[in-house]
Design a protein around this motif. Structure first.
Motif, PDB file in Angstrom:
ATOM      1  N   SER A 588       0.364  -1.124   0.106  1.00 48.66           N
ATOM      2  CA  SER A 588       0.141  -0.188   0.019  1.00 48.66           C
ATOM      3  C   SER A 588       0.996   1.265   0.183  1.00 48.66           C
ATOM      4  N   GLY A 589       2.320   1.084   1.019  1.00 51.08           N
ATOM      5  CA  GLY A 589       2.705   2.346   0.416  1.00 51.08           C
ATOM      6  C   GLY A 589       3.172   2.760   1.571  1.00 51.08           C
ATOM      7  N   LYS A 590       3.774   1.887   2.626  1.00 52.71           N
ATOM      8  CA  LYS A 590       3.990   2.351   4.249  1.00 52.71           C
ATOM      9  C   LYS A 590       5.344   2.437   4.211  1.00 52.71           C
ATOM     10  N   SER A 591       6.158   1.393   3.401  1.00 52.77           N
ATOM     11  CA  SER A 591       7.489   1.612   3.196  1.00 52.77           C
ATOM     12  C   SER A 591       8.055   2.613   2.403  1.00 52.77           C
ATOM     13  N   THR A 592       7.355   3.323   1.303  1.00 52.68           N
ATOM     14  CA  THR A 592       7.688   3.981   0.486  1.00 52.68           C
ATOM     15  C   THR A 592       7.876   5.031   1.228  1.00 52.68           C
ATOM     16  N   ILE A 593       6.735   5.580   2.231  1.00 54.06           N
ATOM     17  CA  ILE A 593       6.168   6.970   2.382  1.00 54.06           C
ATOM     18  C   ILE A 593       8.283   7.586   3.987  1.00 54.06           C
ATOM     19  N   ILE A 594       8.701   6.015   3.987  1.00 54.04           N
ATOM     20  CA  ILE A 594       9.375   5.859   5.034  1.00 54.04           C
ATOM     21  C   ILE A 594      10.756   6.243   3.976  1.00 54.04           C
ATOM     22  N   ARG A 595      10.853   5.335   2.872  1.00 55.55           N
ATOM     23  CA  ARG A 595      11.653   6.132   2.232  1.00 55.55           C
ATOM     24  C   ARG A 595      12.046   7.298   1.539  1.00 55.55           C
ATOM     25  N   LEU A 596      11.562   7.694   1.076  1.00 57.68           N
ATOM     26  CA  LEU A 596      10.857   9.071   0.414  1.00 57.68           C
ATOM     27  C   LEU A 596      11.563   9.828   1.467  1.00 57.68           C
ATOM     28  N   LEU A 597      11.132   9.858   2.871  1.00 59.32           N
ATOM     29  CA  LEU A 597      11.399  10.525   3.906  1.00 59.32           C
ATOM     30  C   LEU A 597      12.782  10.812   4.031  1.00 59.32           C
ATOM     31  N   PHE A 598      13.017   9.360   4.346  1.00 59.43           N
ATOM     32  CA  PHE A 598      14.927   9.417   3.925  1.00 59.43           C
ATOM     33  C   PHE A 598      16.037  10.139   3.203  1.00 59.43           C
ATOM     34  N   ARG A 599      14.543  10.801   1.989  1.00 57.70           N
ATOM     35  CA  ARG A 599      15.206  10.087   0.729  1.00 57.70           C
ATOM     36  C   ARG A 599      16.198   9.098   0.037  1.00 57.70           C
ATOM     37  N   PHE A 600      16.130   8.447  -0.301  1.00 60.66           N
ATOM     38  CA  PHE A 600      16.512   7.526  -0.485  1.00 60.66           C
ATOM     39  C   PHE A 600      16.011   7.312  -2.430  1.00 60.66           C
ATOM     40  N   TYR A 601      14.754   7.879  -2.571  1.00 61.58           N
ATOM     41  CA  TYR A 601      14.522   8.540  -4.063  1.00 61.58           C
ATOM     42  C   TYR A 601      13.454   9.534  -3.644  1.00 61.58           C
ATOM     43  N   ASP A 602      13.746  10.465  -5.010  1.00 61.87           N
ATOM     44  CA  ASP A 602      13.102  11.944  -5.139  1.00 61.87           C
ATOM     45  C   ASP A 602      11.615  11.610  -5.298  1.00 61.87           C
ATOM     46  N   VAL A 603      10.650  12.354  -5.122  1.00 62.59           N
ATOM     47  CA  VAL A 603       9.008  12.317  -5.317  1.00 62.59           C
ATOM     48  C   VAL A 603       9.740  12.767  -6.415  1.00 62.59           C
ATOM     49  N   GLN A 604       7.821  12.333  -7.394  1.00 61.94           N
ATOM     50  CA  GLN A 604       7.895  13.120  -8.670  1.00 61.94           C
ATOM     51  C   GLN A 604       6.747  13.540  -8.941  1.00 61.94           C
ATOM     52  N   GLY A 605       6.013  14.189  -7.875  1.00 57.97           N
ATOM     53  CA  GLY A 605       5.621  15.611  -7.479  1.00 57.97           C
ATOM     54  C   GLY A 605       4.490  15.435  -6.260  1.00 57.97           C
ATOM     55  N   GLY A 606       4.392  17.094  -5.652  1.00 58.66           N
ATOM     56  CA  GLY A 606       4.220  17.427  -5.145  1.00 58.66           C
ATOM     57  C   GLY A 606       6.146  17.619  -3.567  1.00 58.66           C
ATOM     58  N   CYS A 607       5.494  17.408  -2.221  1.00 55.85           N
ATOM     59  CA  CYS A 607       7.122  18.012  -1.794  1.00 55.85           C
ATOM     60  C   CYS A 607       7.119  17.626   0.020  1.00 55.85           C
ATOM     61  N   ILE A 608       7.833  17.270   0.471  1.00 56.32           N
ATOM     62  CA  ILE A 608       8.319  16.797   1.713  1.00 56.32           C
ATOM     63  C   ILE A 608       8.526  17.421   2.198  1.00 56.32           C
ATOM     64  N   ARG A 609       8.561  18.350   3.236  1.00 57.06           N
ATOM     65  CA  ARG A 609       9.046  19.228   4.440  1.00 57.06           C
ATOM     66  C   ARG A 609       9.253  18.689   5.429  1.00 57.06           C
ATOM     67  N   ILE A 610      10.885  19.310   6.532  1.00 58.14           N
ATOM     68  CA  ILE A 610      10.841  19.684   7.921  1.00 58.14           C
ATOM     69  C   ILE A 610      11.018  20.529   7.987  1.00 58.14           C
ATOM     70  N   ASP A 611       9.994  21.114   9.084  1.00 58.23           N
ATOM     71  CA  ASP A 611      10.333  22.028   9.406  1.00 58.23           C
ATOM     72  C   ASP A 611      10.187  23.616   8.600  1.00 58.23           C
ATOM     73  N   GLY A 612       9.523  23.319   7.561  1.00 61.66           N
ATOM     74  CA  GLY A 612       9.474  23.795   6.233  1.00 61.66           C
ATOM     75  C   GLY A 612      10.501  24.643   4.819  1.00 61.66           C
ATOM     76  N   GLN A 613      11.230  23.219   5.358  1.00 63.15           N
ATOM     77  CA  GLN A 613      12.412  22.768   4.754  1.00 63.15           C
ATOM     78  C   GLN A 613      12.153  22.719   3.236  1.00 63.15           C
ATOM     79  N   ASP A 614      12.187  22.200   2.020  1.00 64.30           N
ATOM     80  CA  ASP A 614      11.921  21.437   1.126  1.00 64.30           C
ATOM     81  C   ASP A 614      13.401  20.672   1.475  1.00 64.30           C
TER      82      ASP A 614
END
Length: 809
Positions: A588-614
């Motif tokens: 369903s994409g649970k582990s993928t969210i972890i990998r994207l947050l750790f930036r093993f991959y870059d998103v293909q749409g949208g944005c991920i921010r930590i404390d307002g920083q992309d």
């Protein structure tokens, strides 16, 4: 008005082709254009007939637009017109023309006009079954002969009939014409190797090539059996090698390189006098051994630099590449590539260059001291030897590539089988794995036999050419001795010199073959070097400034391959210090969210921010320094337990390591081992149980002390009692830290501040545990199913327990 003064100069006959100092110009400028025109007309007609029947016109979009190709055409056109400039000078400046000059101009212009026509033919048409790239044999032979003819004039160095003395204006003008011809033919020969006007891939491959997904179709290492020359992209390969040969930043080694070059020059100078002064033979060996001894330090520097840079490059590649790699194949390619670089540099610098110098010196010496006949014999023999060596070596390159491919497959199969030895034993497949490895070895040995057999053919051809040259030179020398033109001592001197010459010439084939093999061995390594990093820091990326630890996903889209999105428009926020749980079915994409947050991959749409920083705009190292991950599948290093825990913070003390182990509820278990914290965990941690490995991973993350914690099924391999202890420990660690938990057992996330339920890449439900149960949706169904399963297991356990006791009694 110009005067036509016969066919040859000085009323000489064209039959007088040779004198002691070299060719007659009349003979030379009649023979050379005749040979070139014959080659171009006869062989060119065959090529044209072949193209007329079997070729097709290339589509304009596939025809290369190259300035170098236009340079080829302009150089050929200039060479075609150059003799008419000579005629103009002879007629207007000297008012004296000879018949051979007119014939030379006409034949020369016709031959180069034919070459231009063939060049245009290959530029615009292609054979239907052509699987190679590069010019045809006719043009390559024509350019090689044209350049060789200009070099052949050098044997007339001492002849007064030629222009080398530069005593008057005519000789200077003629020398200028020769210099232009020499430069242009040399440039055409070099450009002919590059073939800038032809596609750089086989035409049929170009028109059938389609865009494919990188992850599914891109091989880790490209097919090594392709037929392109190993000299392709030679400049790029050389640019990669030169920095390793010149040790930047190390002045001692740089001085050592220069000193070794000076020793090589001294060695060549001593070699010239070896046949004359036998007492100096020992000096040559001493200088050579000294140079070899000193070069060892440069070789070690090169080997270290290549391996370290390649190792760093491999660690910089994306997770996608590492998931698709074959470890045995990569390690074998790295091993062969790094060892071949040292061989390549040594062969080029200390073998090829000195050998060419010896050959040139010998030709000049024989022509000056003995006779131009000897220089011609050596030149012809050398040209034939080198030509046959290059052609046969290029032909047998495909066998070497195939052998490397089979070698990679055998080693990769062995490594895969050993790494999965448990699976092999589970299915009693030892004999199957042995047979597969045996088949791989047999295929490798078949390719190895082809390499050895083709090497034998190459050596026999080389020995035949060298033997014929030595025989011709010895017979000629003996004839001159009988005619009293040479003395017996000259015969001995000739024999010594000829051996001195043919020894490096004989090794030249070996050097070329070894260079060719080194290039083949390096190809896989170069491909690894040029693997692009999928996730890169942007230019002038800044460090992540972590203040509170708030995480935001805004309309995130991601897919591992085209056409199948794993995450679709996912948006959520995790406030500082909160715990977010991700639940849902597999895929369903649970582990993928972890990998994207750790930036093993870059998103293909949208944005991920930590404390307002992309996070795509900050440095990866700074991002990952603030995040701790406990993965679902823990793999440990083949080291001690202490060092595996200490990997979370390399400079941690033993006391800090033990405190982290206590927090992960594994300290007492470690002390029960005979070696305690110095216990070796084995390859991939196989000496520990699944629960022990997971607790070591948790201790490692606790020791890192991150601000953001990601738990990907962190307790999936633990029993119920240990899981409760770990959950209590994790609750203390995660307190006041932003935490994202991927969970399969819903009972472990009932206290989460927010629970996201994912299905098919969408967030279908969100809320706290009690809220989701009240909704009666997907989460409530999953909770009911797990509770039912747990009760069934509990009843089964209580039922079996008395039976077990009864049997025991």
């Amino acid at each position: 008005m110009a005067v036509l003064g016969g066919y040859c100069e000085g009323n000489n006959s064209i039959t007088q082709a040779w004198v002691q100092q070299g060719f007659q110009p009349c003979f030379f400028f009649t023979l050379v254009p005749s040979v070139l025109l014959s080659v171009c007309l006869l062989l060119g007609a065959l090529q044209y007939a072949c193209y007329a029947r079997f070729s097709r016109a290339m589509e304009p979009k596939y025809i290369p637009r190259s300035r170098l190709y236009r340079g080829q055409v302009l150089l050929s056109l200039f060479l075609a017109l150059q003799p008419f400039g000579g005629l103009l000078w002879q007629g207007v400046g000297l008012r004296q023309l000879y018949g051979y000059m007119l014939l030379y101009a006409c034949l020369w212009a016709l031959s180069w006009g034919c070459a231009i026509a063939l060049l245009q033919l290959e530029h615009t048409r292609v054979l239907a079954h052509d699987r190679t790239r590069g010019h045809g044999t006719v043009l390559l032979l024509f350019w090689a002969l044209a350049f060789a003819a200009e070099n052949l004039t050098l044997v007339c160095w001492r002849s007064p009939l030629w222009w080398w003395a530069l005593e008057d204006t005519n000789q200077k003008v003629q020398f200028g014409f020769w210099l232009l011809r020499y430069t242009c033919t040399f440039m055409l020969f070099i450009l002919g190797m590059k073939a800038p006007g032809l596609p750089h891939k086989p035409y049929m491959l170009l028109i059938n090539e389609e865009e494919r997904d990188v992850e599914n179709s891109q091989p880790l290492l490209t097919d090594a059996s392709r037929t392109t020359s190993t000299w392709k992209d030679f400049q790029r390969k050389l640019r990669l090698l030169v920095p390793y040969m010149w040790p930047r930043g190390n002045h001692l080694l740089q001085g050592l390189v220069l000193f070794c070059m000076a020793l090589m020059g001294l060695e060549r100078a001593i070699n010239v006098f070896v046949p004359i002064y036998y007492k100096n033979i020992g000096s040559t060996g001493f200088v050579s051994n000294l140079r070899t001894f000193l070069w060892v330090w440069v070789q070690q520097f090169t080997n270290r630099q290549v391996q370290v840079q390649l190792f760093a490059h491999l660690h910089g590649l994306s997770l996608r590449w590492h998931l698709g790699r074959r470890t045995g194949e990569v390690l074998r390619s790295v091993d062969r590539g790094t060892s071949s670089i040292n061989s390549l540099l040594s062969y080029i610098i200390f073998s090829i260059v000195p050998t060419i110098a010896d050959i040139v010196i010998s030709i000049v010496y024989f022509t000056s001291v003995f006779s131009a006949w000897f220089g011609l014999i050596i030149f012809v023999c050398m040209s034939l030897y080198l030509t046959l060596t290059i052609f046969i070596t290029e032909w047998r390159t495909k066998y070497r590539r195939d052998m490397n491919t089979r070698d990679n497959e055998a080693k990769s199969r062995a490594v895969d089988s050993l790494l999965n030895f448990e699976t092999v034993k589970y299915y009693n497949a030892e004999s199957y794995e042995v047979n597969r490895f045996n088949d791989a070895i047999v295929k490798y040995q078949v390719s190895e036999w082809k390499v050895s057999a083709s090497l034998g053919l190459l050596n026999q051809t080389q020995n035949l050419v060298i033997g014929l040259g030595l025989l011709a030179g010895s017979l000629l020398c003996a004839y001159f001795v009988t005619e009293n033109k040479l003395q017996v001592g000259d015969f001995v001197l000739f024999g010594t010199y000829i051996i001195q010459l043919y020894t490096p010439l004989n090794w030249f084939g070996t050097y070329y073959r070894m260079i060719q093999n080194s290039f083949v061995d390096m190809e896989n390594m170069f491909e690894l070097f040029h693997e692009e990093q999928e996730v890169k820091d942007v230019v002038n990326a800044s460090d992540l400034r972590l203040e509170a630890g708030q995480i935001e996903f805004e309309n995130v889209h991601f897919s591992y391959m085209d056409g199948k999105e794993i995450l679709q428009d996912v948006s959520f926020s995790v406030m500082p210090g909160q715990t977010l749980a991700l639940v849902g079915p597999s895929g369903s994409g649970k582990s993928t969210i972890i990998r994207l947050l750790f930036r093993f991959y870059d998103v293909q749409g949208g944005c991920i921010r930590i404390d307002g920083q992309d996070i795509s705009q900050v440095k990866q190292a700074s991002l990952r320094a603030h995040i701790g991950v406990v993965p679902q599948d823990t793999v440990l290093f083949n080291d001690t337990i202490a060092n595996n825990i200490r990997y979370g913070r390399i400079l941690a003390t033993d006391q800090e390591v033990q405190e982290a182990a206590r927090a992960a509820d594994i300290h007492d278990r470690i002390l029960s081992f005979p070696d305690g914290y110095n216990t070796q965990v084995g390859e991939r941690g196989l000496k520990l149980s699944g629960g022990e490995k997971q607790r070591v991973a948790i201790a490692r993350t606790i020791l890192k002390g991150p601000h953001i914690i990601l738990l990907d099924e962190a307790t999936s391999a633990l029993d119920t009692e240990t899981e409760r202890n770990i959950q209590a420990s994790l609750a203390k660690v995660c307190a006041h830290h932003t935490t994202i938990v991927v969970a399969h057992r819903l009972s472990t996330v009932v206290g989460a501040d927010q629970i996201l339920v994912l299905k098919d890449g969408h967030i279908v439900e969100r809320g706290r545990h009690e809220e989701l149960l009240q909704k009666g949706g997907v989460y409530a169904g999953m909770w009911l199913q797990q509770q039912t399963g747990d009760e069934g297991e509990s009843k089964e356990h209580h039922t079996e327990k008395p039976q077990s006791s009864k049997k025991a009694s």
